[in-house]
Design a protein around this motif. Structure first.
Motif, mmCIF file in Angstrom:
data_model
loop_
_atom_site.group_PDB
_atom_site.id
_atom_site.type_symbol
_atom_site.label_atom_id
_atom_site.label_comp_id
_atom_site.label_asym_id
_atom_site.label_seq_id
_atom_site.Cartn_x
_atom_site.Cartn_y
_atom_site.Cartn_z
ATOM 1 N N VAL A 210 0.837 -1.205 0.000
ATOM 2 C CA VAL A 210 0.000 0.000 0.000
ATOM 3 C C VAL A 210 0.870 1.252 0.000
ATOM 4 C CG1 VAL A 210 -1.899 -1.144 1.210
ATOM 5 C CG2 VAL A 210 -0.162 0.065 2.526
ATOM 6 N N GLY A 211 0.354 2.312 -0.605
ATOM 7 C CA GLY A 211 1.031 3.609 -0.579
ATOM 8 C C GLY A 211 2.464 3.526 -1.081
ATOM 9 N N ASN A 212 3.260 4.517 -0.714
ATOM 10 C CA ASN A 212 4.677 4.546 -1.096
ATOM 11 C C ASN A 212 5.506 3.939 0.028
ATOM 12 O OD1 ASN A 212 3.935 6.641 0.546
ATOM 13 N ND2 ASN A 212 5.038 8.224 -0.550
ATOM 14 N N TRP A 213 5.221 2.685 0.345
ATOM 15 C CA TRP A 213 5.790 2.045 1.528
ATOM 16 C C TRP A 213 7.307 1.931 1.475
ATOM 17 C CZ3 TRP A 213 8.433 -2.564 1.052
ATOM 18 C CH2 TRP A 213 8.261 -3.273 -0.141
ATOM 19 N N GLN A 214 7.868 1.681 0.312
ATOM 20 C CA GLN A 214 9.328 1.493 0.233
ATOM 21 C C GLN A 214 10.091 2.762 0.609
ATOM 22 O OE1 GLN A 214 10.581 -0.031 -3.508
ATOM 23 N NE2 GLN A 214 9.834 -2.081 -3.101
ATOM 24 N N THR A 215 9.687 3.882 0.034
ATOM 25 C CA THR A 215 10.391 5.129 0.304
ATOM 26 C C THR A 215 10.165 5.596 1.742
ATOM 27 O OG1 THR A 215 8.507 6.255 -0.722
ATOM 28 C CG2 THR A 215 10.448 5.956 -2.076
ATOM 29 N N CYS A 216 8.990 5.333 2.264
ATOM 30 C CA CYS A 216 8.699 5.772 3.622
ATOM 31 C C CYS A 216 9.493 4.996 4.665
ATOM 32 C CB CYS A 216 7.212 5.611 3.915
ATOM 33 S SG CYS A 216 6.158 6.663 2.909
ATOM 34 N N LEU A 217 9.720 3.707 4.400
ATOM 35 C CA LEU A 217 10.406 2.885 5.393
ATOM 36 C C LEU A 217 11.847 3.311 5.609
ATOM 37 C CD1 LEU A 217 8.999 -0.659 4.674
ATOM 38 C CD2 LEU A 217 8.473 0.866 6.562
ATOM 39 N N ALA A 218 12.366 4.101 4.681
ATOM 40 C CA ALA A 218 13.716 4.632 4.877
ATOM 41 C C ALA A 218 13.775 5.490 6.134
ATOM 42 C CB ALA A 218 14.139 5.444 3.662
ATOM 43 N N GLN A 219 12.622 6.006 6.556
ATOM 44 C CA GLN A 219 12.586 6.865 7.737
ATOM 45 C C GLN A 219 12.769 6.086 9.034
ATOM 46 O OE1 GLN A 219 12.599 10.005 6.837
ATOM 47 N NE2 GLN A 219 12.317 9.275 4.739
ATOM 48 N N LEU A 220 12.658 4.753 8.982
ATOM 49 C CA LEU A 220 12.800 3.958 10.196
ATOM 50 C C LEU A 220 14.216 4.009 10.766
ATOM 51 C CD1 LEU A 220 10.698 0.761 9.375
ATOM 52 C CD2 LEU A 220 10.040 2.732 10.757
ATOM 53 N N LYS A 221 15.171 4.441 9.935
ATOM 54 C CA LYS A 221 16.545 4.530 10.436
ATOM 55 C C LYS A 221 16.663 5.561 11.561
ATOM 56 C CE LYS A 221 17.870 7.728 6.713
ATOM 57 N NZ LYS A 221 18.723 7.911 5.519
#
Length: 265
Positions: free
Chosen positions: A95-106
């Motif tokens: 869903v959504g732009n999940w790949q690019t957003c998960l970069a924020q988990l760092k």
């Protein structure tokens, strides 16, 4: 790039029969009152949304200065779960732009491991491959025992393990209700979390603007290691994920990129 998407996707949706065949199981359940023309418009909006996500992926991959602005709702809940020291299993969906957003988990200052299919030779690249920066460590699902040994070790160190939970490829599953009908969803994540006594966090991303996104936690729970019948507990956990995904597609019906008939499995 967004501008050129409109005529390309319009022609594709107009001429392709396959895209309507593979999306019909979802849209006829999500919009049961829509007529033939409205369903065609639904497909156009869905593929256009997916196209924009792919453009974002390329833009961020080739432009190191590219950034998305957004919000992470309930981020403190995730931090609290991490501070428990048992690790965290984060469940995702396409869903959504999940790949690019998960970069924020760092920004959470904890190692992140993603249990996923990964083929370095494929033509389609993730944004982090194009950029040459890996925001998380990849555990290949085709590795020894499906990567479960590595995932368990990561949880024991108090790290995060990311897993997709909206599509069954193989392995153990539970049959749950989704949009009114039965679907089979994978249950490996709940078994893993129960064995490690780690909480499960359901995290969804949504594209909210041209360069903006929103991450939100839909549910947090801890699968029981004992007490209930094992399959019954896995069923309960899978249904919680299904319910969370249903609520997501109610809000963002065109941002679930599932081009498979999951109801026919």
């Amino acid at each position: 790039a967004y501008f050129f998407l409109y005529p390309v996707i319009f022609i594709y949706v107009l001429c392709s029969r396959k895209i309507h065949r593979v999306t019909a199981p979802y849209f006829t359940r999500r919009f049961p009152a829509h007529n033939w023309l409205e369903l065609r418009l639904d497909v156009f909006k869905n593929v256009l949304s997916f196209g924009k996500v792919l453009v974002d992926r390329g833009w961020m991959g080739f432009n190191r200065k590219a950034e998305l602005a957004g919000t992470f709702n309930d981020s403190e809940k995730l931090r609290k779960a991490i501070n428990g020291g048992k690790g965290v299993v984060i469940l995702l969906a396409h869903v959504g732009n999940w790949q690019t957003c998960l970069a924020q988990l760092k920004a959470l200052n904890v190692d992140v491991h993603s249990l996923m299919e990964f083929d370095e030779k494929r033509v389609s690249k993730h944004f982090f491959e194009l950029r040459g920066e890996m925001p998380f460590k990849i555990i290949n699902v085709h590795g020894y025992l499906g990567g479960m040994i590595e995932a368990t070790a990561a949880l024991q160190k108090g790290n995060i393990v990311l897993m997709m939970a909206d599509r069954l490829h193989e392995g153990r599953h539970a049959t749950v209700k989704f949009l009114g009908n039965d679907v089979r969803l994978p249950v490996a994540a709940y078994h893993l979390a129960a064995m490690a006594e780690a909480p499960v966090v359901i995290l969804f991303a949504a594209k909210t603007g041209r360069k903006s996104y929103e991450l939100s936690i839909s549910d947090i729970f801890c699968p029981e290691k004992s007490g209930r019948e094992k399959q019954e507990e896995l069923q309960r956990c899978a249904q919680r994920f299904s319910t969370a995904l249903e609520k997501y597609v109610e809000r963002s019906p065109y941002q679930w990129y599932n081009f498979f008939d999951i109801w026919s499995q």
